[in-house]
Design a protein around this motif. Structure first.
Motif: not given
Length: 180
Positions: A2-16, A166-180
């Motif tokens: 959920h959220g803007s596509p830009l946020t989603g794609w930024l998370l995809v790039v970071l996590c990948a 690991r910090v980046a993945m923690g922040i990414g997980m936080f962002a994904m949960l925040l979108g719930m």
């Protein structure tokens, strides 16, 4: 996601990127660190797949089942190390959070995004966990300079990068949960 596509794609790039680095790390890590590198790689790649906006990985019964099976097995593997002493509580929490988000995405349906999905108490608890984990690990990373306190040392100059991942993945997980 959920959220803007830009946020989603930024998370995809970071996590990948994190997942790819950790996957590469499994090949050159000492045997004692290979398992953690593999768990980090699985988490990064799984998060990237889950964050893709409007993809073929949108909540469908088969994608939910794949996420649930893969991450339940990852949690069990983190709890019961076969040949290594100790467990990785953060990997257990991360894997179970992925299961929770997959089930919440399925409950929300293909057009509902994450909004309103999940149990507020569980989502809030996971948000608090990943916020505290990311802040604590980030502060320790900055304070140590060498990254030995966060990454556990033993990986030469890569300790800071591992801890940063690991910090980046923690922040990414936080962002994904925040979108719930």
């Amino acid at each position: 996601m959920h959220g803007s596509p830009l946020t989603g794609w930024l998370l995809v790039v970071l996590c990948a990127a994190v997942g790819a680095y950790c996957l590469r790390r499994t090949a050159c890590a000492p045997p004692g660190r290979r398992r953690a590198a593999g768990q980090d790689a699985l988490m990064g790649i799984g998060m990237a797949a889950m964050a893709v906006p409007g993809s073929a990985l949108a909540p469908r019964p088969w994608t939910t089942a794949v996420f649930v099976v893969v991450f339940v097995l990852a949690a069990v593997r983190a709890v019961f190390p076969l040949r290594h002493a100790g467990t990785h509580p953060h990997h257990v929490v991360g894997a179970l959070a992925m299961v929770y988000m997959a089930l919440a995405m399925q409950a929300a349906g293909p057009h509902g995004g994450h909004t309103g999905a999940g149990l507020p108490l569980v989502t809030g608890g996971l948000l608090a966990y990943f916020l505290v984990y990311s802040l604590r690990s980030g502060v320790r990373l900055v304070a140590t300079g060498a990254g030995t306190a966060v990454a556990g040392g033993g990986e030469g100059g890569r300790g800071e990068l591992v801890a940063g991942c690991r910090v980046a993945m923690g922040i990414g997980m936080f962002a994904m949960l925040l979108g719930m």
